[in-house]
Design a protein around this motif. Structure first.
Motif, mmCIF file in Angstrom:
data_model
loop_
_atom_site.group_PDB
_atom_site.id
_atom_site.type_symbol
_atom_site.label_atom_id
_atom_site.label_comp_id
_atom_site.label_asym_id
_atom_site.label_seq_id
_atom_site.Cartn_x
_atom_site.Cartn_y
_atom_site.Cartn_z
ATOM 1 N N VAL A 1 -0.573 15.091 3.458
ATOM 2 C CA VAL A 1 -0.793 14.654 4.620
ATOM 3 C C VAL A 1 -2.227 13.923 4.962
ATOM 4 C CG1 VAL A 1 -0.759 15.218 7.170
ATOM 5 C CG2 VAL A 1 0.999 16.186 5.509
ATOM 6 N N LYS A 2 -3.422 14.462 4.393
ATOM 7 C CA LYS A 2 -4.624 14.046 4.695
ATOM 8 C C LYS A 2 -4.524 12.555 3.905
ATOM 9 C CE LYS A 2 -9.548 15.011 3.868
ATOM 10 N NZ LYS A 2 -9.821 13.810 4.199
ATOM 11 N N LYS A 3 -4.190 12.508 2.733
ATOM 12 C CA LYS A 3 -4.132 11.545 1.984
ATOM 13 C C LYS A 3 -3.471 10.266 2.789
ATOM 14 C CE LYS A 3 -4.625 13.607 -2.587
ATOM 15 N NZ LYS A 3 -3.822 13.743 -3.905
ATOM 16 N N LEU A 4 -2.531 10.710 3.440
ATOM 17 C CA LEU A 4 -1.605 9.531 4.305
ATOM 18 C C LEU A 4 -2.647 9.154 5.512
ATOM 19 C CD1 LEU A 4 1.824 11.198 4.236
ATOM 20 C CD2 LEU A 4 1.150 8.954 3.297
ATOM 21 N N GLY A 5 -3.363 9.991 5.917
ATOM 22 C CA GLY A 5 -4.118 10.208 7.144
ATOM 23 C C GLY A 5 -5.235 9.111 6.778
ATOM 24 N N ASP A 6 -5.890 9.354 5.503
ATOM 25 C CA ASP A 6 -7.030 8.635 5.012
ATOM 26 C C ASP A 6 -6.839 7.214 4.797
ATOM 27 O OD1 ASP A 6 -8.532 11.005 4.859
ATOM 28 O OD2 ASP A 6 -8.290 11.238 2.759
ATOM 29 N N LEU A 7 -5.298 7.027 4.559
ATOM 30 C CA LEU A 7 -5.164 5.443 4.357
ATOM 31 C C LEU A 7 -4.693 4.772 5.592
ATOM 32 C CD1 LEU A 7 -2.943 5.596 1.125
ATOM 33 C CD2 LEU A 7 -5.194 4.452 1.471
ATOM 34 N N GLY A 8 -4.416 5.622 6.797
ATOM 35 C CA GLY A 8 -4.207 5.090 7.901
ATOM 36 C C GLY A 8 -2.722 5.131 8.327
ATOM 37 N N PHE A 9 -1.877 5.849 7.635
ATOM 38 C CA PHE A 9 -0.559 5.678 8.096
ATOM 39 C C PHE A 9 -0.026 6.817 8.742
ATOM 40 C CE2 PHE A 9 -0.055 4.007 3.624
ATOM 41 C CZ PHE A 9 0.665 2.840 3.773
ATOM 42 N N LEU A 10 -0.931 7.528 9.404
ATOM 43 C CA LEU A 10 -0.542 8.695 10.396
ATOM 44 C C LEU A 10 -0.971 8.028 11.571
ATOM 45 C CD1 LEU A 10 -1.576 12.148 9.003
ATOM 46 C CD2 LEU A 10 0.602 10.762 8.847
ATOM 47 N N GLY A 11 -0.247 7.739 12.696
ATOM 48 C CA GLY A 11 -0.547 7.235 14.054
ATOM 49 C C GLY A 11 -0.417 5.861 14.047
ATOM 50 N N LEU A 12 0.452 5.244 13.254
ATOM 51 C CA LEU A 12 0.758 3.888 13.103
ATOM 52 C C LEU A 12 1.386 3.057 14.304
ATOM 53 C CD1 LEU A 12 2.003 3.133 9.675
ATOM 54 C CD2 LEU A 12 0.106 2.231 10.355
ATOM 55 N N THR A 13 2.145 3.865 14.952
ATOM 56 C CA THR A 13 2.835 3.166 16.420
ATOM 57 C C THR A 13 1.892 3.783 17.736
ATOM 58 O OG1 THR A 13 4.092 5.287 16.593
ATOM 59 C CG2 THR A 13 4.889 3.182 15.347
ATOM 60 N N LEU B 1 0.901 -1.227 0.134
ATOM 61 C CA LEU B 1 -0.031 0.017 -0.149
ATOM 62 C C LEU B 1 0.799 1.445 0.014
ATOM 63 C CD1 LEU B 1 -2.742 1.287 0.149
ATOM 64 C CD2 LEU B 1 -2.571 0.940 2.713
ATOM 65 N N ALA B 2 1.783 1.074 0.843
ATOM 66 C CA ALA B 2 2.935 2.408 0.783
ATOM 67 C C ALA B 2 3.386 2.717 -0.489
ATOM 68 C CB ALA B 2 3.645 2.261 1.990
ATOM 69 N N ALA B 3 4.073 1.690 -0.929
ATOM 70 C CA ALA B 3 4.656 1.704 -2.165
ATOM 71 C C ALA B 3 3.778 2.209 -3.331
ATOM 72 C CB ALA B 3 5.354 0.278 -2.573
ATOM 73 N N ASP B 4 2.655 1.568 -3.400
ATOM 74 C CA ASP B 4 1.662 2.309 -4.421
ATOM 75 C C ASP B 4 1.191 3.639 -4.310
ATOM 76 O OD1 ASP B 4 1.457 -0.498 -5.406
ATOM 77 O OD2 ASP B 4 -0.369 -1.011 -4.486
ATOM 78 N N PHE B 5 0.918 4.086 -2.910
ATOM 79 C CA PHE B 5 0.865 5.472 -2.845
ATOM 80 C C PHE B 5 1.940 6.467 -3.133
ATOM 81 C CE2 PHE B 5 1.214 8.939 0.219
ATOM 82 C CZ PHE B 5 -0.258 9.619 -0.039
ATOM 83 N N VAL B 6 3.307 5.851 -2.921
ATOM 84 C CA VAL B 6 4.377 6.847 -3.406
ATOM 85 C C VAL B 6 4.575 6.665 -4.987
ATOM 86 C CG1 VAL B 6 6.831 6.870 -3.058
ATOM 87 C CG2 VAL B 6 5.675 6.344 -1.170
ATOM 88 N N ALA B 7 4.188 5.787 -5.102
ATOM 89 C CA ALA B 7 4.281 5.607 -6.908
ATOM 90 C C ALA B 7 3.387 6.602 -7.368
ATOM 91 C CB ALA B 7 4.372 4.230 -7.379
ATOM 92 N N ARG B 8 1.852 6.366 -7.009
ATOM 93 C CA ARG B 8 1.149 7.268 -7.366
ATOM 94 C C ARG B 8 0.870 8.727 -7.124
ATOM 95 N NH1 ARG B 8 -2.399 4.354 -5.219
ATOM 96 N NH2 ARG B 8 -3.041 5.524 -3.535
ATOM 97 N N GLU B 9 1.096 8.999 -5.725
ATOM 98 C CA GLU B 9 0.858 10.401 -5.222
ATOM 99 C C GLU B 9 2.490 11.089 -5.128
ATOM 100 O OE1 GLU B 9 -2.143 11.731 -4.840
ATOM 101 O OE2 GLU B 9 -3.296 9.941 -5.038
ATOM 102 N N VAL B 10 3.505 10.761 -4.810
ATOM 103 C CA VAL B 10 4.683 11.351 -4.467
ATOM 104 C C VAL B 10 5.735 11.349 -5.747
ATOM 105 C CG1 VAL B 10 6.598 11.397 -3.162
ATOM 106 C CG2 VAL B 10 4.325 10.683 -2.142
ATOM 107 N N ALA B 11 5.869 10.256 -6.372
ATOM 108 C CA ALA B 11 6.791 10.103 -7.204
ATOM 109 C C ALA B 11 6.458 11.125 -8.671
ATOM 110 C CB ALA B 11 6.895 8.756 -7.982
ATOM 111 N N PRO B 12 5.301 11.235 -9.150
ATOM 112 C CA PRO B 12 4.880 12.312 -10.253
ATOM 113 C C PRO B 12 5.343 13.646 -9.959
ATOM 114 C CG PRO B 12 3.164 10.723 -10.131
ATOM 115 C CD PRO B 12 4.058 10.369 -8.481
#
Length: 64
Positions: free
Chosen positions: A42-54, A15-26
């Motif tokens: 940041v909102k997109k990361l939060g929507d995917l649940g990447f914020l607050g993982l720990t 999921l992280a790799a796909d997100f980076v390829a789609r939303e960051v790399a371009p």
């Protein structure tokens, strides 16, 4: 000792790799030139649940 990723960890990695390829790399070159990142990421990361993982779930995190 098995150091391989669990199925859940592998799914998060994909999921992280796909997100980076789609939303960051371009946008990497433009963000680098501007010396800033679109804060909307940041909102997109939060929507995917990447914020607050720990952070434990009882405190609003993902408990990862």
């Amino acid at each position: 000792m098995n150091l391989e990723l669990s199925e859940e960890q592998e799914a998060v990695r994909r999921l992280a790799a796909d997100f980076v390829a789609r939303e960051v790399a371009p946008h990497v070159v433009a963000w680098d030139r501007a010396e800033e990142v679109d804060r909307g990421i940041v909102k997109k990361l939060g929507d995917l649940g990447f914020l607050g993982l720990t952070v434990p779930e009882e405190y609003g995190g993902s408990g990862g």
